[in-house]
Design an enzyme around this catalytic site. Structure first.
Site, PDB file in Angstrom:
ATOM      1  N   GLN A  50       0.818  -1.204   0.000  1.00  0.00           N
ATOM      2  CA  GLN A  50       0.000   0.000   0.000  1.00  0.00           C
ATOM      3  C   GLN A  50       0.857   1.261   0.000  1.00  0.00           C
ATOM      4  O   GLN A  50       2.056   1.219   0.266  1.00  0.00           O
ATOM      5  CB  GLN A  50      -0.925   0.006   1.224  1.00  0.00           C
ATOM      6  CG  GLN A  50      -0.186  -0.164   2.547  1.00  0.00           C
ATOM      7  CD  GLN A  50      -1.072  -0.743   3.628  1.00  0.00           C
ATOM      8  OE1 GLN A  50      -2.280  -0.586   3.642  1.00  0.00           O
ATOM      9  NE2 GLN A  50      -0.456  -1.441   4.583  1.00  0.00           N
ATOM     10  N   TYR A  80     -10.799   5.271  19.142  1.00  0.00           N
ATOM     11  CA  TYR A  80     -10.913   4.026  18.377  1.00  0.00           C
ATOM     12  C   TYR A  80     -10.162   2.885  19.053  1.00  0.00           C
ATOM     13  O   TYR A  80     -10.697   1.780  19.233  1.00  0.00           O
ATOM     14  CB  TYR A  80     -10.373   4.257  16.974  1.00  0.00           C
ATOM     15  CG  TYR A  80     -10.333   3.025  16.106  1.00  0.00           C
ATOM     16  CD1 TYR A  80     -11.478   2.537  15.483  1.00  0.00           C
ATOM     17  CD2 TYR A  80      -9.137   2.347  15.891  1.00  0.00           C
ATOM     18  CE1 TYR A  80     -11.436   1.414  14.677  1.00  0.00           C
ATOM     19  CE2 TYR A  80      -9.082   1.218  15.082  1.00  0.00           C
ATOM     20  CZ  TYR A  80     -10.231   0.754  14.484  1.00  0.00           C
ATOM     21  OH  TYR A  80     -10.176  -0.365  13.687  1.00  0.00           O
ATOM     22  N   GLU A 125       0.511  -8.766  11.526  1.00  0.00           N
ATOM     23  CA  GLU A 125       0.425  -7.602  10.647  1.00  0.00           C
ATOM     24  C   GLU A 125       1.198  -7.928   9.377  1.00  0.00           C
ATOM     25  O   GLU A 125       2.360  -8.314   9.438  1.00  0.00           O
ATOM     26  CB  GLU A 125       1.023  -6.367  11.327  1.00  0.00           C
ATOM     27  CG  GLU A 125       1.321  -5.201  10.411  1.00  0.00           C
ATOM     28  CD  GLU A 125       0.112  -4.665   9.655  1.00  0.00           C
ATOM     29  OE1 GLU A 125       0.196  -4.547   8.412  1.00  0.00           O
ATOM     30  OE2 GLU A 125      -0.907  -4.363  10.304  1.00  0.00           O
ATOM     31  N   ASP A 156       0.624 -13.198   7.199  1.00  0.00           N
ATOM     32  CA  ASP A 156      -0.776 -13.274   6.820  1.00  0.00           C
ATOM     33  C   ASP A 156      -1.619 -13.829   7.964  1.00  0.00           C
ATOM     34  O   ASP A 156      -1.421 -14.961   8.409  1.00  0.00           O
ATOM     35  CB  ASP A 156      -0.892 -14.178   5.585  1.00  0.00           C
ATOM     36  CG  ASP A 156      -2.290 -14.229   5.012  1.00  0.00           C
ATOM     37  OD1 ASP A 156      -3.243 -13.808   5.699  1.00  0.00           O
ATOM     38  OD2 ASP A 156      -2.446 -14.695   3.870  1.00  0.00           O
ATOM     39  N   GLY A 157      -2.584 -13.036   8.432  1.00  0.00           N
ATOM     40  CA  GLY A 157      -3.438 -13.462   9.522  1.00  0.00           C
ATOM     41  C   GLY A 157      -4.307 -14.651   9.172  1.00  0.00           C
ATOM     42  O   GLY A 157      -4.598 -15.499  10.021  1.00  0.00           O
ATOM     43  N   ASP A 174      -8.201  -5.128  13.440  1.00  0.00           N
ATOM     44  CA  ASP A 174      -8.070  -3.693  13.195  1.00  0.00           C
ATOM     45  C   ASP A 174      -7.715  -3.517  11.725  1.00  0.00           C
ATOM     46  O   ASP A 174      -6.560  -3.500  11.338  1.00  0.00           O
ATOM     47  CB  ASP A 174      -6.977  -3.109  14.091  1.00  0.00           C
ATOM     48  CG  ASP A 174      -6.795  -1.613  13.875  1.00  0.00           C
ATOM     49  OD1 ASP A 174      -7.639  -1.005  13.202  1.00  0.00           O
ATOM     50  OD2 ASP A 174      -5.794  -1.071  14.389  1.00  0.00           O
ATOM     51  N   SER A 176      -8.438  -1.917   7.593  1.00  0.00           N
ATOM     52  CA  SER A 176      -8.836  -0.760   6.806  1.00  0.00           C
ATOM     53  C   SER A 176     -10.221  -1.015   6.230  1.00  0.00           C
ATOM     54  O   SER A 176     -10.889  -1.995   6.567  1.00  0.00           O
ATOM     55  CB  SER A 176      -7.813  -0.482   5.706  1.00  0.00           C
ATOM     56  OG  SER A 176      -7.570  -1.642   4.942  1.00  0.00           O
ATOM     57  N   ASP A 177     -10.682  -0.141   5.342  1.00  0.00           N
ATOM     58  CA  ASP A 177     -12.042  -0.218   4.820  1.00  0.00           C
ATOM     59  C   ASP A 177     -12.189  -1.322   3.770  1.00  0.00           C
ATOM     60  O   ASP A 177     -11.196  -1.782   3.195  1.00  0.00           O
ATOM     61  CB  ASP A 177     -12.429   1.131   4.225  1.00  0.00           C
ATOM     62  CG  ASP A 177     -12.475   2.221   5.279  1.00  0.00           C
ATOM     63  OD1 ASP A 177     -13.348   2.142   6.156  1.00  0.00           O
ATOM     64  OD2 ASP A 177     -11.633   3.135   5.238  1.00  0.00           O
TER      65      ASP A 177
END
Length: 301
Positions: A50, A80, A125, A156-157, A174, A176-177
């Site tokens: 990203q 948050y 993460e 990778d989770g 947690d 992102s969109d």
């Protein structure tokens, strides 16, 4: 990793114009945008996953932006982080082992590690650069990474949970969109995978989007979660720099008797002071599930 802010070329950053960062996104929040006046751009690079931007704002401190979307600011991040952490943790009678998926800024790890009952935290993460950038530019958030309770895994989770089933009391996502790679974190297979990684009576909490913008997304997730978990709910918090000033949380439990609206653990005043809580308390916990009438009607359809 060492970048001199003077060497950052802002001319190739499309969401910076005339000294302002503008959070424009026609897909996620059409027709509106959050703007912050910039004092100094500190970092801008593309990781393997990203676009990462960090800038010092005029009024909200240091800001972390991923793919053009604000992830956190120093001024309001605690709302948050605290709510995503303590809504699930204080709904579980004994949350000893916690898994965090995402959260590369370290804020959720910081809050989860404060909880007296938590003994072990594993965090997955995928983007190492987010972690390193946060350690450099967001030290008050990333200090969570140095807690001895935490085992940070860059990876990778999904794969991690496939290999670690029936292991965690609480899983916090947690994310992102729901656009691009993060879409899979808002789909049924991900919630099924989390349910298998939980111990009996386990609880999950995930970033749950904005009631002013995404009620269809929220309803879809709640509907398929009800097919997996006997207890499902939606709570929210207020936060100025997230779209429309609000963000929600999807909460699910494998225990049919869980009542997310009423915490099973209430922090003492001494604990709240020691934990340096700025937003969360038992009253805020209770009220987080009191939804406006238009939202209740949408979600009940």
């Amino acid at each position: 990793m060492a970048v001199d802010p003077k060497d950052v070329n802002i001319s190739n950053i499309p969401y910076i114009k005339d000294g302002w960062f503008m959070e424009l996104n026609k897909e996620l929040w059409p027709g509106q945008a959050m703007g912050l006046e910039i004092d100094q751009v500190l970092f801008h690079e593309k990781s393997l996953y990203q676009d990462i931007l960090v800038f010092k704002s005029k009024t909200y401190g240091t800001v972390l932006v991923l793919d053009g979307v604000i992830q956190c600011t120093e001024r309001d991040e605690f709302s948050y982080q605290e709510m995503l952490s303590f809504l699930p943790l204080n709904s579980h009678p004994n949350p000893e082992k916690v898994l965090i998926i995402g959260g590369g800024d370290g804020g959720v790890a910081r809050e989860v590690s404060k909880h007296p009952a938590v003994k072990e935290i594993v965090q997955c993460e995928i983007d190492a650069m987010v972690v390193e950038v946060s350690k450099k530019y967001l030290p008050n958030m990333s200090k969570g990474f140095s807690n001895p309770k935490l085992n940070l895994i860059i990876g990778d989770g999904f794969k991690f949970m496939e290999e670690h089933q029936n292991e965690f009391d609480v899983i916090i996502t947690d994310s992102s969109d729901p656009i691009g790679p993060a879409c899979v974190l808002f789909e049924k297979p991900y919630y099924e995978l989390m349910s298998k990684a939980l111990r009996a009576g386990g609880i999950i909490a995930s970033q749950g989007e904005c009631m002013w913008l995404h009620t269809k997304v929220i309803k879809n997730v709640l509907d398929f979660c009800a097919e997996i978990y006997p207890t499902v709910d939606y709570g929210f918090t207020t936060i100025p720099t997230y779209p429309s000033g609000q963000i929600g949380f999807i909460l699910c439990s494998l225990n049919k008797d869980t009542n997310f609206k009423s915490p099973v653990r209430i922090f003492t005043n001494e604990e709240k002071e020691e934990m340096e809580l700025k937003y969360y308390n038992e009253d805020v916990h209770n009220s987080a599930f009191a939804l406006p009438q238009f939202v209740k009607k949408e979600l009940e359809r």
